[in-house]
Design a protein around this motif. Structure first.
Motif, PDB file in Angstrom:
ATOM      1  N   UNK A   1      53.576  29.502  63.752  1.00 39.81           N
ATOM      2  CA  UNK A   1      52.389  30.313  64.072  1.00 39.81           C
ATOM      3  C   UNK A   1      52.235  31.557  63.185  1.00 39.81           C
ATOM      4  N   UNK A   2      53.336  32.251  62.933  1.00 42.67           N
ATOM      5  CA  UNK A   2      53.246  33.442  62.093  1.00 42.67           C
ATOM      6  C   UNK A   2      52.811  33.109  60.679  1.00 42.67           C
ATOM      7  N   UNK A   3      53.313  32.017  60.155  1.00 41.93           N
ATOM      8  CA  UNK A   3      52.918  31.578  58.813  1.00 41.93           C
ATOM      9  C   UNK A   3      51.456  31.152  58.792  1.00 41.93           C
ATOM     10  N   UNK A   4      51.024  30.527  59.877  1.00 41.44           N
ATOM     11  CA  UNK A   4      49.613  30.130  59.972  1.00 41.44           C
ATOM     12  C   UNK A   4      48.710  31.353  59.975  1.00 41.44           C
ATOM     13  N   UNK A   5      49.121  32.396  60.702  1.00 41.20           N
ATOM     14  CA  UNK A   5      48.303  33.611  60.752  1.00 41.20           C
ATOM     15  C   UNK A   5      48.221  34.255  59.377  1.00 41.20           C
ATOM     16  N   UNK A   6      49.328  34.270  58.656  1.00 40.84           N
ATOM     17  CA  UNK A   6      49.313  34.806  57.299  1.00 40.84           C
ATOM     18  C   UNK A   6      48.399  33.978  56.397  1.00 40.84           C
ATOM     19  N   UNK A   7      48.504  32.674  56.507  1.00 40.07           N
ATOM     20  CA  UNK A   7      47.671  31.779  55.704  1.00 40.07           C
ATOM     21  C   UNK A   7      46.200  31.973  56.034  1.00 40.07           C
ATOM     22  N   UNK A   8      45.902  32.128  57.328  1.00 40.62           N
ATOM     23  CA  UNK A   8      44.519  32.351  57.759  1.00 40.62           C
ATOM     24  C   UNK A   8      43.988  33.670  57.217  1.00 40.62           C
ATOM     25  N   UNK A   9      44.791  34.725  57.316  1.00 39.51           N
ATOM     26  CA  UNK A   9      44.379  36.039  56.817  1.00 39.51           C
ATOM     27  C   UNK A   9      44.070  35.982  55.329  1.00 39.51           C
ATOM     28  N   UNK A  10      44.935  35.327  54.585  1.00 38.54           N
ATOM     29  CA  UNK A  10      44.730  35.223  53.140  1.00 38.54           C
ATOM     30  C   UNK A  10      43.471  34.423  52.812  1.00 38.54           C
ATOM     31  N   UNK A  11      43.274  33.322  53.513  1.00 40.17           N
ATOM     32  CA  UNK A  11      42.106  32.476  53.244  1.00 40.17           C
ATOM     33  C   UNK A  11      40.808  33.189  53.599  1.00 40.17           C
ATOM     34  N   UNK A  12      40.801  33.884  54.729  1.00 41.55           N
ATOM     35  CA  UNK A  12      39.604  34.641  55.118  1.00 41.55           C
ATOM     36  C   UNK A  12      39.315  35.745  54.101  1.00 41.55           C
TER      37      UNK A  12
ATOM     38  N   UNK B   1      44.662  26.024  61.931  1.00 45.19           N
ATOM     39  CA  UNK B   1      45.086  25.972  63.334  1.00 45.19           C
ATOM     40  C   UNK B   1      45.682  24.611  63.694  1.00 45.19           C
ATOM     41  N   UNK B   2      45.102  23.540  63.174  1.00 39.51           N
ATOM     42  CA  UNK B   2      45.564  22.189  63.501  1.00 39.51           C
ATOM     43  C   UNK B   2      46.627  21.673  62.542  1.00 39.51           C
ATOM     44  N   UNK B   3      46.909  22.429  61.505  1.00 39.81           N
ATOM     45  CA  UNK B   3      47.880  21.993  60.508  1.00 39.81           C
ATOM     46  C   UNK B   3      49.310  22.289  60.911  1.00 39.81           C
ATOM     47  N   UNK B   4      50.237  21.949  60.028  1.00 37.51           N
ATOM     48  CA  UNK B   4      51.653  22.162  60.285  1.00 37.51           C
ATOM     49  C   UNK B   4      52.050  23.586  59.903  1.00 37.51           C
ATOM     50  N   UNK B   5      53.154  24.030  60.481  1.00 36.19           N
ATOM     51  CA  UNK B   5      53.670  25.351  60.144  1.00 36.19           C
ATOM     52  C   UNK B   5      53.921  26.201  61.366  1.00 36.19           C
TER      53      UNK B   5
END
Length: 204
Positions: free
Chosen positions: A84-95, A78-82
């Motif tokens: 929003x859509x890419x962050x959501x994808x990254x979050x989904x993958x990490x979770x 959430x606090x990183x660069x990128x």
């Protein structure tokens, strides 16, 4: 004189948590005994108490460790660069990667939270709220106008969490979709849906 900790003390604690999580997930917290945990760790009850004071302490450690990992993942993304859509994808993958790796712990967190003493439950819930808060931030950044009134914030975040939180029940890492592919599917559907949202009062 205090008992000296062995060099592999941390590894043994982690092994206890792993074995206990498997037992709690399979039988439920109340049905799994300290004796069961000790047997699964190939040790004695007295040796087990050298690492954890009680079965409740083991349960708390299982849940705290799991929620801390999720909270750190969500905050970092959430606090990183990128975008929003890419962050959501990254979050989904990490979770999803963590859910697959620690399916037993996640099941215990979802099923046995009420078995914790009140203060410990409050601590875990606080970590869960941190997770949700960072999920909200990522989703809001996809379409800030739609979230301006605040009425959608919690509901949309829980839709996302609901899509992946219960995958331990049905998702098969060896099935037709990989964890990453499923994570991308959820993130893509959520991003498209959030982008389509209108500010309150506007027609869809």
């Amino acid at each position: 004189m205090a008992r000296t900790r062995s060099i592999n003390y941390a590894d043994k604690r982690q092994d206890i948590l792993d074995k206990a999580a498997e037992l709690f997930a399979a039988r439920g917290f109340h049905a799994a005994s300290i004796s069961d945990i000790a047997k699964s760790c190939n040790t004695s009850k007295s040796a087990l108490y050298h690492y954890y004071a009680s079965k409740e302490a083991i349960l708390f450690a299982v849940m705290e460790d799991h929620t801390k990992q999720l909270a750190e993942i969500a905050e970092d993304i959430a606090l990183g660069k990128g975008q929003p859509g890419s962050k959501l994808q990254k979050l989904s993958r990490a979770f999803m990667a963590l859910y697959v790796k620690a399916a037993a712990r996640h099941k215990v967190l979802l099923n046995d939270l009420d078995a914790l003493p009140a203060a410990q439950k409050k601590h875990v819930v606080r970590l869960e709220r941190q997770i949700i808060g960072n999920v909200q931030k990522i989703l809001e950044d996809i379409n800030p106008d739609a979230f301006a009134g605040g009425h959608l914030r919690h509901a949309v975040s829980m839709i996302f969490m609901g899509a992946i939180n219960w995958t331990h029940i049905w998702f098969d890492p060896e099935g037709p979709l990989t964890a990453d592919e499923f994570a991308d599917l959820v993130a893509g559907m959520m991003s498209a849906s959030v982008m389509a949202l209108k500010p309150r009062g506007e027609s869809l």
